[in-house]
Design a protein around this motif. Structure first.
Motif, PDB file in Angstrom:
ATOM      1  N   TYR A   1       0.803  -1.220   0.000  1.00 43.60           N
ATOM      2  CA  TYR A   1       0.000   0.000   0.000  1.00 43.60           C
ATOM      3  C   TYR A   1       0.841   1.277   0.000  1.00 43.60           C
ATOM      4  O   TYR A   1       0.507   2.250  -0.681  1.00 43.60           O
ATOM      5  N   ALA A   2       1.931   1.293   0.758  1.00 42.34           N
ATOM      6  CA  ALA A   2       2.720   2.515   0.901  1.00 42.34           C
ATOM      7  C   ALA A   2       3.698   2.745  -0.248  1.00 42.34           C
ATOM      8  O   ALA A   2       4.336   3.801  -0.322  1.00 42.34           O
ATOM      9  N   LEU A   3       3.838   1.793  -1.153  1.00 41.75           N
ATOM     10  CA  LEU A   3       4.791   1.933  -2.251  1.00 41.75           C
ATOM     11  C   LEU A   3       4.302   2.938  -3.281  1.00 41.75           C
ATOM     12  O   LEU A   3       3.100   3.134  -3.458  1.00 41.75           O
ATOM     13  N   ASP A   4       5.257   3.576  -3.985  1.00 42.36           N
ATOM     14  CA  ASP A   4       4.829   4.415  -5.096  1.00 42.36           C
ATOM     15  C   ASP A   4       4.659   3.529  -6.328  1.00 42.36           C
ATOM     16  O   ASP A   4       4.985   2.339  -6.317  1.00 42.36           O
ATOM     17  N   ALA A   5       4.142   4.096  -7.396  1.00 42.75           N
ATOM     18  CA  ALA A   5       3.775   3.298  -8.565  1.00 42.75           C
ATOM     19  C   ALA A   5       4.957   2.541  -9.158  1.00 42.75           C
ATOM     20  O   ALA A   5       4.828   1.397  -9.602  1.00 42.75           O
ATOM     21  N   ALA A   6       6.141   3.154  -9.161  1.00 43.21           N
ATOM     22  CA  ALA A   6       7.309   2.507  -9.758  1.00 43.21           C
ATOM     23  C   ALA A   6       7.722   1.277  -8.968  1.00 43.21           C
ATOM     24  O   ALA A   6       7.932   0.194  -9.518  1.00 43.21           O
ATOM     25  N   PHE A   7       7.817   1.416  -7.645  1.00 35.77           N
ATOM     26  CA  PHE A   7       8.245   0.297  -6.814  1.00 35.77           C
ATOM     27  C   PHE A   7       7.172  -0.780  -6.713  1.00 35.77           C
ATOM     28  O   PHE A   7       7.464  -1.934  -6.426  1.00 35.77           O
ATOM     29  N   ALA A   8       5.924  -0.412  -6.926  1.00 37.66           N
ATOM     30  CA  ALA A   8       4.840  -1.397  -6.870  1.00 37.66           C
ATOM     31  C   ALA A   8       4.722  -2.183  -8.170  1.00 37.66           C
ATOM     32  O   ALA A   8       3.851  -3.026  -8.314  1.00 37.66           O
TER      33      ALA A   8
END
Length: 253
Positions: free
Chosen positions: A90-97
């Motif tokens: 949930y806390a990740l940004d789009a790139a890391f997710a």
């Protein structure tokens, strides 16, 4: 028709939809859906992997998309969130997710998805300031999951609908949406139980929550609810202002 929860079969099989995809059968009413935590590794989301921001699957069957708010052709305004809550994602940004150039629809949403829904529901689909949305909110909020601490809505006379649940699928992100998005109705699935508490107040009017069971469930939990809703687009802005100022309930049960 609006569908919530896990829309596709967990094994990725789309046999039930095939007659509609090939036009052998026809879906009689416009139907809009979101997804839950279907596993893309099993091909469960193959029909929507190329339309992650929403699009038509076949005639009268439309995937709303990953997250956002929009007005349907019938006039209803809907805010929607596909996927499930997973703390470590949930806390990740789009790139890391893994969202950047992703070829399959992720089964879990991230915080920026929720931010997008709040922004869109408050400002309108294009992100610009929209007086109609800000005055009247949205007609329907659609989520796959129920919100965490939903039982705060339980009156003393109502038994807990998830008392016998063996797992916790409740989402704090959905609780945030239910708090910050002024929806007249909130419909969710996944928990396998039917729950319809009394309406609760939001910033503009009142929200009626419906938690629905799985279609065809063995326990006989209600999986369908019919409501008559006058779209906010058909309500005069003066009436919306009066309802917000006087604490009126814009819901039509």
């Amino acid at each position: 028709m609006l569908c919530v929860g896990r829309f596709f079969a967990p094994d990725g099989c789309s046999d039930a939809l095939m007659p509609y995809l090939t036009s052998e059968k026809r879906i009689s009413v416009p139907t809009y859906f979101i997804t839950g935590d279907e596993d893309p590794g099993k091909g469960s989301t193959s029909l929507v992997d190329d339309i992650q921001d929403g699009g038509e699957v076949c005639k009268n069957l439309t995937f709303l998309g990953r997250a956002g708010a929009k007005r349907l052709p019938c006039g209803l305004s809907v805010a929607y969130l596909s996927g499930a809550y997973k703390p470590d994602k949930y806390a990740l940004d789009a790139a890391f997710a893994g969202r950047r150039n992703a070829k399959t629809l992720a089964p879990h949403y991230i915080s920026s998805d929720v931010d997008e829904i709040v922004r869109a529901a408050r400002g309108g689909e294009d992100g610009e300031e929209n007086e109609e949305f800000s005055l009247a909110g949205v007609d329907v909020l659609l989520t796959a999951e129920w919100g965490e601490k939903f039982d705060a809505l339980l009156p003393d006379t109502m038994s807990h609908p998830l008392a016998s649940a063996t797992e916790d699928n409740l989402s704090p992100a959905v609780t945030r949406l239910a708090t910050e998005v002024a929806a007249r109705y909130h419909v969710a699935g996944t928990e396998g139980a039917y729950f319809a508490p009394p309406p609760y107040r939001n910033a503009l009017h009142a929200t009626r929550f419906y938690g629905l069971g799985k279609v065809g469930n063995a326990a006989g939990a209600k999986s369908l609810v019919a409501v008559a809703v006058t779209p906010t687009a058909q309500l005069a802005l003066d009436a919306a202002r009066t309802g917000a100022r006087d604490g009126g309930d814009a819901c039509t049960p």
